[in-house]
Design a protein around this motif. Structure first.
Motif, PDB file in Angstrom:
ATOM      1  N   GLY A   1      -6.644   1.014   7.502  1.00  0.00           N
ATOM      2  CA  GLY A   1      -7.089  -0.267   8.272  1.00  0.00           C
ATOM      3  C   GLY A   1      -6.022  -1.249   8.855  1.00  0.00           C
ATOM      4  O   GLY A   1      -6.165  -1.834   9.795  1.00  0.00           O
ATOM      5  N   ARG A   2      -4.864  -1.084   7.860  1.00  0.00           N
ATOM      6  CA  ARG A   2      -4.060  -2.128   8.290  1.00  0.00           C
ATOM      7  C   ARG A   2      -3.220  -1.701   9.657  1.00  0.00           C
ATOM      8  O   ARG A   2      -2.965  -2.482  10.516  1.00  0.00           O
ATOM      9  CB  ARG A   2      -2.680  -2.054   7.404  1.00  0.00           C
ATOM     10  CG  ARG A   2      -3.260  -2.835   5.912  1.00  0.00           C
ATOM     11  CD  ARG A   2      -4.054  -2.242   5.124  1.00  0.00           C
ATOM     12  NE  ARG A   2      -4.331  -2.652   3.839  1.00  0.00           N
ATOM     13  CZ  ARG A   2      -5.348  -2.345   3.011  1.00  0.00           C
ATOM     14  NH1 ARG A   2      -6.211  -1.403   3.601  1.00  0.00           N
ATOM     15  NH2 ARG A   2      -5.711  -2.803   1.962  1.00  0.00           N
ATOM     16  N   LEU A   3      -2.996  -0.236   9.745  1.00  0.00           N
ATOM     17  CA  LEU A   3      -2.453   0.185  11.148  1.00  0.00           C
ATOM     18  C   LEU A   3      -3.496  -0.323  12.192  1.00  0.00           C
ATOM     19  O   LEU A   3      -2.989  -0.436  13.349  1.00  0.00           O
ATOM     20  CB  LEU A   3      -2.250   1.789  11.021  1.00  0.00           C
ATOM     21  CG  LEU A   3      -1.129   2.216   9.950  1.00  0.00           C
ATOM     22  CD1 LEU A   3      -1.191   3.735  10.082  1.00  0.00           C
ATOM     23  CD2 LEU A   3       0.141   1.716  10.133  1.00  0.00           C
ATOM     24  N   ALA A   4      -4.705   0.184  11.891  1.00  0.00           N
ATOM     25  CA  ALA A   4      -5.553   0.070  13.157  1.00  0.00           C
ATOM     26  C   ALA A   4      -5.604  -1.645  13.328  1.00  0.00           C
ATOM     27  O   ALA A   4      -5.645  -1.767  14.429  1.00  0.00           O
ATOM     28  CB  ALA A   4      -6.944   0.149  12.490  1.00  0.00           C
ATOM     29  N   THR A   5      -5.634  -2.533  12.438  1.00  0.00           N
ATOM     30  CA  THR A   5      -5.607  -3.947  12.966  1.00  0.00           C
ATOM     31  C   THR A   5      -4.317  -4.230  13.548  1.00  0.00           C
ATOM     32  O   THR A   5      -4.451  -4.934  14.680  1.00  0.00           O
ATOM     33  CB  THR A   5      -5.613  -4.808  11.468  1.00  0.00           C
ATOM     34  OG1 THR A   5      -6.695  -4.477  10.928  1.00  0.00           O
ATOM     35  CG2 THR A   5      -5.777  -6.471  11.840  1.00  0.00           C
ATOM     36  N   LEU A   6      -3.127  -3.815  13.137  1.00  0.00           N
ATOM     37  CA  LEU A   6      -1.944  -3.869  14.083  1.00  0.00           C
ATOM     38  C   LEU A   6      -2.023  -3.490  15.201  1.00  0.00           C
ATOM     39  O   LEU A   6      -1.577  -3.846  16.251  1.00  0.00           O
ATOM     40  CB  LEU A   6      -0.802  -3.419  13.334  1.00  0.00           C
ATOM     41  CG  LEU A   6      -0.169  -4.133  11.957  1.00  0.00           C
ATOM     42  CD1 LEU A   6       1.045  -3.306  11.420  1.00  0.00           C
ATOM     43  CD2 LEU A   6       0.348  -5.387  12.535  1.00  0.00           C
TER      44      LEU A   6
ATOM     45  N   ALA B   1       0.909  -1.247   0.076  1.00  0.00           N
ATOM     46  CA  ALA B   1       0.133  -0.162   0.057  1.00  0.00           C
ATOM     47  C   ALA B   1       0.822   1.302  -0.018  1.00  0.00           C
ATOM     48  O   ALA B   1       0.664   2.304  -0.746  1.00  0.00           O
ATOM     49  CB  ALA B   1      -0.828   0.246   1.227  1.00  0.00           C
ATOM     50  N   HIS B   2       2.163   1.202   0.686  1.00  0.00           N
ATOM     51  CA  HIS B   2       2.911   2.351   0.681  1.00  0.00           C
ATOM     52  C   HIS B   2       3.308   2.876  -0.587  1.00  0.00           C
ATOM     53  O   HIS B   2       3.926   3.651  -0.799  1.00  0.00           O
ATOM     54  CB  HIS B   2       3.843   2.000   1.723  1.00  0.00           C
ATOM     55  CG  HIS B   2       4.967   3.360   1.933  1.00  0.00           C
ATOM     56  ND1 HIS B   2       6.355   3.401   2.176  1.00  0.00           N
ATOM     57  CD2 HIS B   2       4.470   4.679   2.375  1.00  0.00           C
ATOM     58  CE1 HIS B   2       6.779   4.258   2.270  1.00  0.00           C
ATOM     59  NE2 HIS B   2       5.570   5.081   2.549  1.00  0.00           N
TER      60      HIS B   2
ATOM     61  N   ASP C   1      -1.351   6.035  -0.564  1.00  0.00           N
ATOM     62  CA  ASP C   1      -2.841   6.140  -0.177  1.00  0.00           C
ATOM     63  C   ASP C   1      -3.079   5.737   1.076  1.00  0.00           C
ATOM     64  O   ASP C   1      -3.128   4.746   1.703  1.00  0.00           O
ATOM     65  CB  ASP C   1      -3.603   5.276  -1.337  1.00  0.00           C
ATOM     66  CG  ASP C   1      -5.184   5.589  -1.142  1.00  0.00           C
ATOM     67  OD1 ASP C   1      -5.596   6.081  -0.123  1.00  0.00           O
ATOM     68  OD2 ASP C   1      -5.725   5.172  -2.056  1.00  0.00           O
ATOM     69  N   PRO C   2      -3.497   6.898   1.956  1.00  0.00           N
ATOM     70  CA  PRO C   2      -3.788   6.620   3.385  1.00  0.00           C
ATOM     71  C   PRO C   2      -4.747   5.802   3.601  1.00  0.00           C
ATOM     72  O   PRO C   2      -4.946   5.218   4.626  1.00  0.00           O
ATOM     73  CB  PRO C   2      -3.907   8.018   3.942  1.00  0.00           C
ATOM     74  CG  PRO C   2      -4.416   9.080   2.473  1.00  0.00           C
ATOM     75  CD  PRO C   2      -3.552   8.370   1.410  1.00  0.00           C
TER      76      PRO C   2
ATOM     77  N   SER D   1       3.785  11.654  10.334  1.00  0.00           N
ATOM     78  CA  SER D   1       3.592  11.589   8.864  1.00  0.00           C
ATOM     79  C   SER D   1       3.268  10.287   8.160  1.00  0.00           C
ATOM     80  O   SER D   1       3.565   9.195   9.004  1.00  0.00           O
ATOM     81  CB  SER D   1       4.717  12.055   8.126  1.00  0.00           C
ATOM     82  OG  SER D   1       6.020  11.164   8.135  1.00  0.00           O
ATOM     83  N   LEU D   2       2.845  10.130   7.161  1.00  0.00           N
ATOM     84  CA  LEU D   2       2.603   8.717   6.469  1.00  0.00           C
ATOM     85  C   LEU D   2       3.859   8.072   6.434  1.00  0.00           C
ATOM     86  O   LEU D   2       3.733   6.818   6.926  1.00  0.00           O
ATOM     87  CB  LEU D   2       1.942   8.986   5.185  1.00  0.00           C
ATOM     88  CG  LEU D   2       1.610   7.718   4.292  1.00  0.00           C
ATOM     89  CD1 LEU D   2       0.476   6.969   5.068  1.00  0.00           C
ATOM     90  CD2 LEU D   2       1.409   7.882   2.968  1.00  0.00           C
ATOM     91  N   GLU D   3       4.858   8.512   6.147  1.00  0.00           N
ATOM     92  CA  GLU D   3       6.223   7.761   6.158  1.00  0.00           C
ATOM     93  C   GLU D   3       6.601   7.364   7.523  1.00  0.00           C
ATOM     94  O   GLU D   3       6.850   6.052   7.461  1.00  0.00           O
ATOM     95  CB  GLU D   3       7.349   8.685   5.379  1.00  0.00           C
ATOM     96  CG  GLU D   3       7.189   9.115   4.012  1.00  0.00           C
ATOM     97  CD  GLU D   3       7.683   7.991   3.274  1.00  0.00           C
ATOM     98  OE1 GLU D   3       8.251   7.074   3.649  1.00  0.00           O
ATOM     99  OE2 GLU D   3       7.020   8.000   2.087  1.00  0.00           O
ATOM    100  N   ASN D   4       6.541   7.903   8.712  1.00  0.00           N
ATOM    101  CA  ASN D   4       6.930   7.798   9.744  1.00  0.00           C
ATOM    102  C   ASN D   4       5.683   6.658  10.480  1.00  0.00           C
ATOM    103  O   ASN D   4       6.338   5.842  11.169  1.00  0.00           O
ATOM    104  CB  ASN D   4       6.855   8.874  10.747  1.00  0.00           C
ATOM    105  CG  ASN D   4       8.065   9.607  10.485  1.00  0.00           C
ATOM    106  OD1 ASN D   4       9.089   9.528   9.850  1.00  0.00           O
ATOM    107  ND2 ASN D   4       7.914  11.037  11.026  1.00  0.00           N
ATOM    108  N   ALA D   5       4.571   6.953  10.066  1.00  0.00           N
ATOM    109  CA  ALA D   5       3.673   6.012  10.582  1.00  0.00           C
ATOM    110  C   ALA D   5       3.766   4.318  10.004  1.00  0.00           C
ATOM    111  O   ALA D   5       3.706   3.569  10.749  1.00  0.00           O
ATOM    112  CB  ALA D   5       2.269   6.179  10.408  1.00  0.00           C
TER     113      ALA D   5
END
Length: 314
Positions: free
Chosen positions: A155-160, A144-145, A149-150, A225-229
């Motif tokens: 959803g992947r971050l949330a599931t982790l 996805a990276h 596209d945020p 940021s998106l990159e750091n997340a």
């Protein structure tokens, strides 16, 4: 897309328009598309009972397969995977998703594959296969990276985050949740049916950390940021610790023992049972291991421990 953005009125109008159009054609794919669209609407924003959605999605999938509509097959398989997972039917979910992974690999496709891996990660976690879930979600985030596209990453971050909370990694869960929430406000919420997992993650974190510490970690994630997340989610090593500092001697005997059990794929609860200690004690050791080795995730501990010579373990 309207449902993802919370615009349920527009989403409802679109579904109703499609229903009218389906009455004006003999094309068998149109009723299948209507059933499929109604199911997706229910999953993303309209709410609904997964039991009632499975039959529609299975019908749509059979129609798409007979017509050779590959892209629609993939979308239907993702939705069906979610329904099976929410119903606790892990094996059925993973079976329907395995075929989707095969199709995306054959086509060299990225976006659908990321969605399939996210769904597979959720299903594996629900089925008790935590390490398999982490691997699927990490690959999903990497894919996805590539398109930055945020919505795809949220959803992947949330599931982790939910997995981290389940593993008693409260601060990591809060940071991931904060990052997912911030990206979600920008891009849209993945699905209303997953909100109970988000609420449980937050409640667990607040019980463990206290409101002030939890809110601080949540804000830290939201400010990323998106990159750091993405880097945090994938467990990029801390720059303050060099590879030379990551020798087995950096850990105590107990910490090394726990690192080896993490490498075996055991959860904190399972490790606690094995060592006859509390899960909180295990999590304390894991936090010390992460700090000493400059890691941010259990997955890094597992890789590191598996790479150490067997005679160094005590």
């Amino acid at each position: 897309m309207a449902a993802l953005q919370g615009d349920l009125r527009t989403a409802t109008d679109q579904v109703e328009e499609l229903a009218k159009l389906s009455e004006q054609t003999d094309d068998p794919t149109v009723p299948a598309l209507l059933a499929h669209t109604r199911a997706n609407y229910a999953l993303t924003g309209g709410g609904g009972d997964p039991h009632r959605l499975v039959a529609d999605l299975e019908h749509a999938l059979r129609t798409y397969e007979s017509c050779g509509a590959v892209a629609r097959q993939l979308d239907a398989r993702v939705s069906l995977g979610w329904c099976y997972s929410l119903l606790g039917e892990t094996s059925r979910a993973l079976d329907v998703l395995e075929e989707a992974l095969r199709l995306t690999e054959t086509a060299g496709e990225t976006i659908y594959r990321s969605y399939v891996l996210w769904t597979a990660g959720f299903a594996a976690w629900r089925g008790g296969e935590t390490e398999r879930a982490r691997r699927s979600l990490a690959e999903a985030i990497r894919l996805a990276h590539k398109v930055a596209d945020p919505l795809v990453i949220t959803g992947r971050l949330a599931t982790l985050a939910w997995i981290a909370a389940d593993e008693l990694e409260a601060r990591r869960a809060a940071v991931l949740l904060g990052a997912a929430d911030a990206l979600g406000r920008l891009a849209g919420s993945p699905t209303i049916l997953l909100m109970p997992y988000r609420h449980e993650c937050e409640q667990s974190g607040r019980r463990t950390l206290g409101d002030n510490a939890f809110d601080a970690a949540l804000q830290h994630g939201a400010s990323m940021s998106l990159e750091n997340a993405v880097a945090f989610a994938l467990g990029d090593p801390s720059p303050g610790v060099s590879p030379a500092d990551r020798s087995p001697e950096a850990l105590t005997a107990r910490e090394r023992q726990i690192a080896d059990l993490v490498a075996e794929g055991l959860t904190s609860k399972a490790i606690a049972d094995r060592l006859v200690v509390s899960p909180r004690t295990v999590q304390g050791h894991i936090q010390h291991i992460l700090t000493k080795l400059g890691f941010t995730s259990r997955a890094q501990i597992a890789v590191w421990a598996a790479a150490q010579p067997a005679d160094t373990a005590e």
